[in-house]
Design an enzyme around this catalytic site. Sequence first.
Site, mmCIF file in Angstrom:
data_model
loop_
_atom_site.group_PDB
_atom_site.id
_atom_site.type_symbol
_atom_site.label_atom_id
_atom_site.label_comp_id
_atom_site.label_asym_id
_atom_site.label_seq_id
_atom_site.Cartn_x
_atom_site.Cartn_y
_atom_site.Cartn_z
ATOM 1 N N ARG A 82 -4.771 8.798 10.871
ATOM 2 C CA ARG A 82 -3.881 8.229 9.855
ATOM 3 C C ARG A 82 -2.595 7.700 10.505
ATOM 4 O O ARG A 82 -2.374 6.491 10.583
ATOM 5 C CB ARG A 82 -3.581 9.297 8.783
ATOM 6 C CG ARG A 82 -2.955 8.778 7.504
ATOM 7 C CD ARG A 82 -1.463 8.525 7.601
ATOM 8 N NE ARG A 82 -0.700 9.712 7.999
ATOM 9 C CZ ARG A 82 0.589 9.663 8.335
ATOM 10 N NH1 ARG A 82 1.251 8.521 8.336
ATOM 11 N NH2 ARG A 82 1.222 10.766 8.727
ATOM 12 N N ASP A 83 -1.784 8.587 11.048
ATOM 13 C CA ASP A 83 -0.496 8.145 11.618
ATOM 14 C C ASP A 83 -0.746 7.257 12.831
ATOM 15 O O ASP A 83 -0.024 6.284 13.072
ATOM 16 C CB ASP A 83 0.334 9.376 12.016
ATOM 17 C CG ASP A 83 1.829 9.126 11.954
ATOM 18 O OD1 ASP A 83 2.237 7.953 11.923
ATOM 19 O OD2 ASP A 83 2.603 10.100 11.957
ATOM 20 N N HIS B 291 6.462 17.825 12.749
ATOM 21 C CA HIS B 291 5.792 16.536 12.969
ATOM 22 C C HIS B 291 6.694 15.711 13.892
ATOM 23 O O HIS B 291 7.590 15.008 13.437
ATOM 24 C CB HIS B 291 5.611 15.879 11.597
ATOM 25 C CG HIS B 291 4.938 14.550 11.597
ATOM 26 N ND1 HIS B 291 3.621 14.369 11.225
ATOM 27 C CD2 HIS B 291 5.388 13.301 11.894
ATOM 28 C CE1 HIS B 291 3.305 13.096 11.280
ATOM 29 N NE2 HIS B 291 4.362 12.413 11.679
ATOM 30 N N HIS C 99 7.432 12.880 16.652
ATOM 31 C CA HIS C 99 7.058 11.696 17.440
ATOM 32 C C HIS C 99 7.727 11.858 18.801
ATOM 33 O O HIS C 99 8.753 12.528 18.930
ATOM 34 C CB HIS C 99 7.483 10.422 16.708
ATOM 35 C CG HIS C 99 6.592 10.119 15.527
ATOM 36 N ND1 HIS C 99 5.547 9.227 15.597
ATOM 37 C CD2 HIS C 99 6.555 10.640 14.282
ATOM 38 C CE1 HIS C 99 4.921 9.197 14.426
ATOM 39 N NE2 HIS C 99 5.513 10.050 13.609
ATOM 40 N N CYS D 134 5.174 4.372 13.140
ATOM 41 C CA CYS D 134 5.285 4.143 11.706
ATOM 42 C C CYS D 134 5.624 2.682 11.493
ATOM 43 O O CYS D 134 6.610 2.190 12.039
ATOM 44 C CB CYS D 134 6.354 5.030 11.078
ATOM 45 S SG CYS D 134 6.500 4.707 9.303
ATOM 46 N N ASN E 298 2.908 9.974 18.082
ATOM 47 C CA ASN E 298 3.154 11.397 17.822
ATOM 48 C C ASN E 298 2.979 12.192 19.106
ATOM 49 O O ASN E 298 2.399 11.714 20.083
ATOM 50 C CB ASN E 298 2.116 11.929 16.826
ATOM 51 C CG ASN E 298 2.239 11.299 15.469
ATOM 52 O OD1 ASN E 298 1.757 10.200 15.243
ATOM 53 N ND2 ASN E 298 2.892 11.993 14.567
HETATM 54 P P1 HMG Z 1 5.815 -1.218 -4.792
HETATM 55 O O1 HMG Z 1 5.692 -2.612 -4.297
HETATM 56 O O2 HMG Z 1 7.136 -0.741 -5.277
HETATM 57 O O3 HMG Z 1 4.659 -0.909 -5.854
HETATM 58 O O4 HMG Z 1 5.334 -0.277 -3.576
HETATM 59 P P2 HMG Z 1 4.711 -0.867 -7.433
HETATM 60 O O5 HMG Z 1 4.754 0.549 -7.876
HETATM 61 O O6 HMG Z 1 5.807 -1.802 -7.939
HETATM 62 O O7 HMG Z 1 3.293 -1.528 -7.791
HETATM 63 C C1 HMG Z 1 3.021 -2.874 -7.414
HETATM 64 C C2 HMG Z 1 1.528 -3.119 -7.412
HETATM 65 O O8 HMG Z 1 0.925 -2.300 -6.389
HETATM 66 C C3 HMG Z 1 0.817 -2.749 -8.700
HETATM 67 O O9 HMG Z 1 -0.228 -3.689 -8.864
HETATM 68 C C4 HMG Z 1 0.229 -1.397 -8.425
HETATM 69 O O10 HMG Z 1 -0.944 -1.114 -9.174
HETATM 70 C C5 HMG Z 1 -0.142 -1.546 -6.956
HETATM 71 P P3 HMG Z 1 -0.133 -4.866 -9.942
HETATM 72 O O11 HMG Z 1 0.075 -4.161 -11.261
HETATM 73 O O12 HMG Z 1 1.072 -5.663 -9.522
HETATM 74 O O13 HMG Z 1 -1.436 -5.560 -9.763
HETATM 75 N N1 HMG Z 1 -0.143 -0.218 -6.309
HETATM 76 C C6 HMG Z 1 -1.160 0.268 -5.612
HETATM 77 N N2 HMG Z 1 -2.360 -0.203 -5.255
HETATM 78 C C7 HMG Z 1 -3.161 0.603 -4.554
HETATM 79 N N3 HMG Z 1 -2.820 1.873 -4.163
HETATM 80 C C8 HMG Z 1 -1.628 2.367 -4.482
HETATM 81 C C9 HMG Z 1 -0.752 1.560 -5.220
HETATM 82 N N4 HMG Z 1 0.492 1.777 -5.687
HETATM 83 C C10 HMG Z 1 0.856 0.679 -6.364
HETATM 84 N N5 HMG Z 1 -1.309 3.620 -4.102
HETATM 85 C C11 HMG Z 1 4.335 1.774 -2.838
HETATM 86 C C12 HMG Z 1 5.404 1.132 -3.716
HETATM 87 C C13 HMG Z 1 4.633 3.249 -2.812
HETATM 88 C C14 HMG Z 1 2.993 1.513 -3.475
HETATM 89 C C15 HMG Z 1 4.403 1.126 -1.432
HETATM 90 O O14 HMG Z 1 5.718 1.191 -0.985
HETATM 91 C C16 HMG Z 1 3.495 1.793 -0.439
HETATM 92 O O15 HMG Z 1 2.264 1.743 -0.563
HETATM 93 N N6 HMG Z 1 4.086 2.427 0.623
HETATM 94 C C17 HMG Z 1 3.328 3.141 1.629
HETATM 95 C C18 HMG Z 1 4.004 3.057 2.985
HETATM 96 C C19 HMG Z 1 3.253 3.890 4.001
HETATM 97 O O16 HMG Z 1 2.093 4.224 3.828
HETATM 98 N N7 HMG Z 1 3.944 4.240 5.115
HETATM 99 C C20 HMG Z 1 3.384 5.013 6.158
HETATM 100 C C21 HMG Z 1 3.170 6.466 5.802
HETATM 101 S S1 HMG Z 1 4.654 7.445 5.924
HETATM 102 C C22 HMG Z 1 4.739 7.886 7.604
HETATM 103 O O17 HMG Z 1 4.018 7.356 8.414
HETATM 104 C C23 HMG Z 1 5.690 8.978 8.002
HETATM 105 C C24 HMG Z 1 4.974 10.307 8.335
HETATM 106 O O18 HMG Z 1 4.062 10.149 9.406
HETATM 107 C C25 HMG Z 1 6.010 11.390 8.696
HETATM 108 C C26 HMG Z 1 7.015 10.933 9.772
HETATM 109 O O19 HMG Z 1 6.607 10.577 10.895
HETATM 110 O O20 HMG Z 1 8.208 10.967 9.448
HETATM 111 C C27 HMG Z 1 4.186 10.829 7.115
HETATM 112 MG MG MG Z 2 4.594 10.219 11.510
#
Ligand code: HMG
Ligand code: MG
Length: 318
Positions: free
Chosen positions: A29-30, A225, A227, A258, A267
């Site tokens: 995933r990450d 966690h 990196h 990320c 990581n």
């Molecule tokens: P948004 O643009 O604000 O979405 O994004 P929204 O709520 O306004 O919805 C817009 C459209 O997206 C809608 O469709 C929703 O249905 C659709 P429409 O009505 O316009 O046709 N939608 C989705 N479709 C599929 N799956 C979904 C989904 N949600 C809404 N889940 C949102 C907000 C949260 C969706 C967006 O910002 C997002 O997906 N972000 C994810 C970012 C991400 O994955 N980042 C990496 C993971 S975090 C990380 O790596 C850190 C970690 O490792 C720890 C560390 O290292 O610190 C965990």
């Molecule tokens: Mg991470």
Amino acid sequence: MTTPELGLPMAVPAPGLPATVRIHEVGARDGLQNEKATVPTEVKAEFIRRLAEAGLSTVEATSFVHPKWVPQLADAEQLFPLVRDLSDLSGTALPVLVPNERGLDRALALGATRIAVFASATESFAKANLNRTVDEALAMFEPVVDRAKAQRAHVRGYLSMCFGDPWEGPVPVTQVVRVCRALVDMGCDELSLGDTIGVATPGHVQALLAALGEAGVPAAALGVHFHDTYGQALANTLAALQHGVTTVDASAGGLGGCPYAKSATGNLATEDLVWMLRGLGIDTGVDLDRLIATSVWMADRLGRPSPSRTVRALSHKE
Ligand code: HMG
Ligand code: MG
């Protein structure tokens, strides 16, 4: 003290450390969320299968996020059914990331039983990663956690930028404690403290863990966690183990980063972690040779060598 096998460190326990550590493997995933090339779904499935066969009991599989935000994981619907049987076959836990109810619906429809929401300690990263303020993101998670718990799913709460943030600089411990408390109060079963850009150092780790303990969040409920941007991840892990943490996130071969945080690199490499823990006589259940073979196999698919020191040392030994 145990006599070393060839190519393994001598096991010399140190005082004040746990007997076992659970590794929460995040490479699929990450790691893969940050690859420029799109990895075919079948390759991801084989990667996850090999990680489970190497003895990793928790293998984070994918994210049910918006496909435009993380195109590398847009195949979550196709991938999850290819690996789902691992939980019955080997008891492997297969958590998936979900940011909102839409993500939860998608994950539950495929039979996911472990989910993770992902909050931020800083406003800048909350906006960049979730298009929300910190509090709006917490409000978005509340129904997700409620509904997941009602289905008896296990819920992890990630918290990013626990030590420093690329836009805001050092992050005050009190700011981190506030969001951790909110995630615990919401009902998360465990938290994972993210050093998203790798700027933590051991004293800072222990200060945060102490502050969390005082706020009623015990080390037993925490994972770390790290990196490895500045080569501090192992030292930080040791500091966390000394403070009672027994869950450590790591990524096979050191894959990772990320997409929404500049300066986030891979990581902590799982192999480097396993090497240190074996040297300390701490059990992880991981077969290091099989894990290294998996990371070498994945590096071949990605067309570049693993940055893990242990993978490099042990894959060139003959
Ligand atoms: P948004 O643009 O604000 O979405 O994004 P929204 O709520 O306004 O919805 C817009 C459209 O997206 C809608 O469709 C929703 O249905 C659709 P429409 O009505 O316009 O046709 N939608 C989705 N479709 C599929 N799956 C979904 C989904 N949600 C809404 N889940 C949102 C907000 C949260 C969706 C967006 O910002 C997002 O997906 N972000 C994810 C970012 C991400 O994955 N980042 C990496 C993971 S975090 C990380 O790596 C850190 C970690 O490792 C720890 C560390 O290292 O610190 C965990
Ligand atoms: Mg991470």
